[in-house]
Design a protein around this motif. Structure first.
Motif, short mmCIF file in Angstrom:
data_model
loop_
_atom_site.label_atom_id
_atom_site.label_comp_id
_atom_site.label_asym_id
_atom_site.label_seq_id
_atom_site.Cartn_x
_atom_site.Cartn_y
_atom_site.Cartn_z
N GLY A 206 -20.02 -60.60 83.77
CA GLY A 206 -20.12 -60.27 84.83
C GLY A 206 -20.36 -58.70 84.68
N VAL A 207 -20.05 -58.68 83.62
CA VAL A 207 -20.32 -56.83 83.72
C VAL A 207 -21.88 -56.31 82.11
CG1 VAL A 207 -19.21 -54.45 82.92
CG2 VAL A 207 -17.73 -56.82 83.81
N GLY A 208 -22.35 -55.31 82.85
CA GLY A 208 -23.29 -55.41 81.57
C GLY A 208 -23.91 -54.07 81.83
N LEU A 209 -24.67 -53.66 81.27
CA LEU A 209 -25.01 -52.27 80.11
C LEU A 209 -25.48 -51.56 80.97
CD1 LEU A 209 -24.40 -49.28 77.91
CD2 LEU A 209 -26.80 -50.89 77.49
N ASP A 210 -25.13 -50.06 82.30
CA ASP A 210 -25.74 -49.00 82.63
C ASP A 210 -26.69 -48.49 82.16
OD1 ASP A 210 -26.18 -48.09 84.68
OD2 ASP A 210 -26.16 -46.54 84.56
N HIS A 211 -25.93 -47.45 81.11
CA HIS A 211 -26.87 -46.75 80.11
C HIS A 211 -25.68 -46.79 78.31
CE1 HIS A 211 -24.95 -44.06 82.70
NE2 HIS A 211 -25.10 -43.07 81.31
N LEU A 212 -26.75 -46.07 77.65
CA LEU A 212 -25.84 -45.69 76.50
C LEU A 212 -25.95 -44.22 75.96
CD1 LEU A 212 -27.06 -48.38 73.21
CD2 LEU A 212 -25.00 -47.91 75.15
N ILE A 213 -24.83 -43.75 75.50
CA ILE A 213 -24.64 -42.31 75.75
C ILE A 213 -24.42 -41.73 74.56
CG2 ILE A 213 -23.24 -40.65 76.17
CD1 ILE A 213 -21.39 -42.15 78.23
N GLY A 214 -25.53 -40.29 74.69
CA GLY A 214 -25.66 -39.91 72.89
C GLY A 214 -26.86 -38.27 73.06
N ASP A 215 -26.91 -38.17 71.65
CA ASP A 215 -27.78 -36.91 71.82
C ASP A 215 -28.50 -37.79 70.83
OD1 ASP A 215 -27.57 -35.19 73.68
OD2 ASP A 215 -26.01 -34.38 71.85
N ASP A 216 -28.37 -38.01 69.22
CA ASP A 216 -29.12 -38.62 68.80
C ASP A 216 -28.70 -39.74 67.99
OD1 ASP A 216 -31.31 -36.45 68.35
OD2 ASP A 216 -29.15 -35.45 67.74
N HIS A 217 -27.11 -39.76 68.46
CA HIS A 217 -26.70 -40.71 67.36
C HIS A 217 -25.94 -41.57 68.68
CE1 HIS A 217 -23.63 -43.98 65.60
NE2 HIS A 217 -24.52 -43.56 64.28
N VAL A 218 -25.32 -42.58 69.06
CA VAL A 218 -24.91 -43.74 70.13
C VAL A 218 -23.38 -43.09 70.32
CG1 VAL A 218 -24.49 -45.57 69.59
CG2 VAL A 218 -24.10 -45.47 72.25
#
Length: 404
Positions: A206-218
């Protein structure tokens, strides 16, 4: 000389050309593959190969010499980019044209990816579909690293099992209410949830991904419940899309895959399709069966029909998944089930879940229970439906259910 061109050098494509030759087809055969290696098994990519337990050569369905010895032209690093059904020719990515008498599309499917705006293009974000994907992510599987797996289907769960066995910290998120919601009953979800948690996997449903964080690499991820995680890499396992764009552009009928008739023929009489890119007729409906078994069987049926057998393809769905020391075997299709009955296996981790649609047995999920899997498969294929009370009774002699 008759020329059969097969576009797509996966399990289905390899099965078409092998069946043509073994059944005596003496015309010209060309097998076109986009990858630089000959046809290979895909299921071990997310299991034994990723664990380092299987060398690349053992993935190959046949040695490259097989194609030479059987006069099959194998064109690797090559793609069909256009089909002209009227002229009966294909255009390749080097702009050359290739004429055919019959064309077989065995193009497989593509993994769904994350949008770029939520970090899908960052380094360290992987899918699991082909050999290059597995090779790219293998160095990231180092003990102590934290991997986020997005999607709780079989691919995601298999990747979680490999990561856990290799000593990684594993977080798996599933946007639906439960893992395996699209493909299995709650009883099967419960089994695999417990199995993964026993191995330390942090499953969040019941939990999804909102967004990934990182400049070039996660480097991190923000989830839909507001949680932020620090991660070293991510694996996306949110399903696949059939590779049907080429067929659609050529004017063939497409609906969740290339539509085929009972013989494996597309809407054009000299173009056929098989495997993950194609639908097939099953109990009066067009379905797409994502499995090795269907890829082989449908492809071999197409090969026979190209040679004039005029034999309808009758799917007998079966699937499997390996996770830790559990082998899941599935017989039948559970679409439209109304009830699920559990048969305990008499030993830890052994269980089978029997799906009924009304009074009819339609599918079985067997966990570490190959005997009951085979019994269920034979019952389903024979159109026989035992009393559910007998299924659930540990005293029932299951083999006796097969007797007339």
């Amino acid at each position: 000389m008759t020329h059969v061109v097969v576009a797509g050098a996966g399990q289905a494509g390899a099965s078409v050309v092998a069946k043509l030759r073994s059944d005596g087809f003496d015309g010209q055969i060309t097998l076109i593959g986009a990858e630089p290696v000959p046809p290979y098994q895909r299921p071990p990519l997310s299991k034994a190969y990723l664990l380092g337990e299987m060398a690349e050569e053992r993935l190959y369905l046949r040695p490259q010499t097989y194609y030479e010895d059987n006069d099959i032209v194998l064109r690797l690093n090559t793609r069909v980019v256009a089909i002209d059904p009227a002229a009966k020719q294909v255009t390749l990515n080097d702009d050359t044209q290739l004429a055919y008498d019959d064309l077989v599309l065995t193009l497989g499917a593509h993994p769904r990816t994350l949008p770029a705006e939520i970090g899908g293009m960052l380094d360290g974000v992987f899918a699991v579909r082909d050999l290059a994907d597995a090779d790219a992510m293998a160095p990231a599987f180092a003990a102590g690293k934290h991997v986020l797996i997005i999607g709780g289907g079989y691919i995601g769960l298999e990747a979680a099992a490999v990561a856990s066995k290799l000593g990684l910290q594993v977080t798996l998120v599933e946007m639906a209410d439960r893992i395996l919601q699209r493909v299995a009953a709650p009883e099967t979800s419960d089994y695999f949830r417990a199995l993964h948690r026993e191995h330390g996997v942090d499953i969040r449903e019941g939990v999804g991904l909102d967004h990934l964080i990182g400049d070039d690499h996660v480097t991190g991820a923000k989830l839909t419940d507001g949680t932020e995680l620090q991660i070293d890499f991510a694996i996306v396992g949110v399903g696949i899309n059939p590779a049907s764009i080429l067929a659609d552009s050529a004017g063939l009928a497409v609906a969740n895959g290339i539509v085929t008739d009972s013989h494996g023929r597309s809407s054009h009489p000299h173009i056929w399709a098989a495997g993950d890119c194609a639908t097939c007729l099953f109990e009066g409906a067009q379905v797409r069966l994502e499995s090795v078994g269907n890829a082989i069987d449908q492809a071999e049926a197409v090969a026979k029909n190209i040679m004039g057998a005029d034999a309808p393809y009758q799917p007998k769905p079966w699937f499997w998944s390996d996770q830790y020391d559990c082998k899941l075997q599935i017989a039948g299709l559970n679409i439209g089930y109304t009830d699920v009955y559990i048969r305990p296996g008499g030993a830890p981790g052994v269980q089978s879940n029997w799906y009924y649609k009304g009074a009819s047995l339609i599918a079985v999920d067997a966990m570490n229970d190959p005997r009951n899997y085979m019994i269920g498969k034979r019952l389903i294929e024979a159109g026989r439906s035992p009393d559910p009370a007998a299924i659930m009774d540990p005293a029932t002699d299951m083999k006796a259910l097969l007797k007339p």
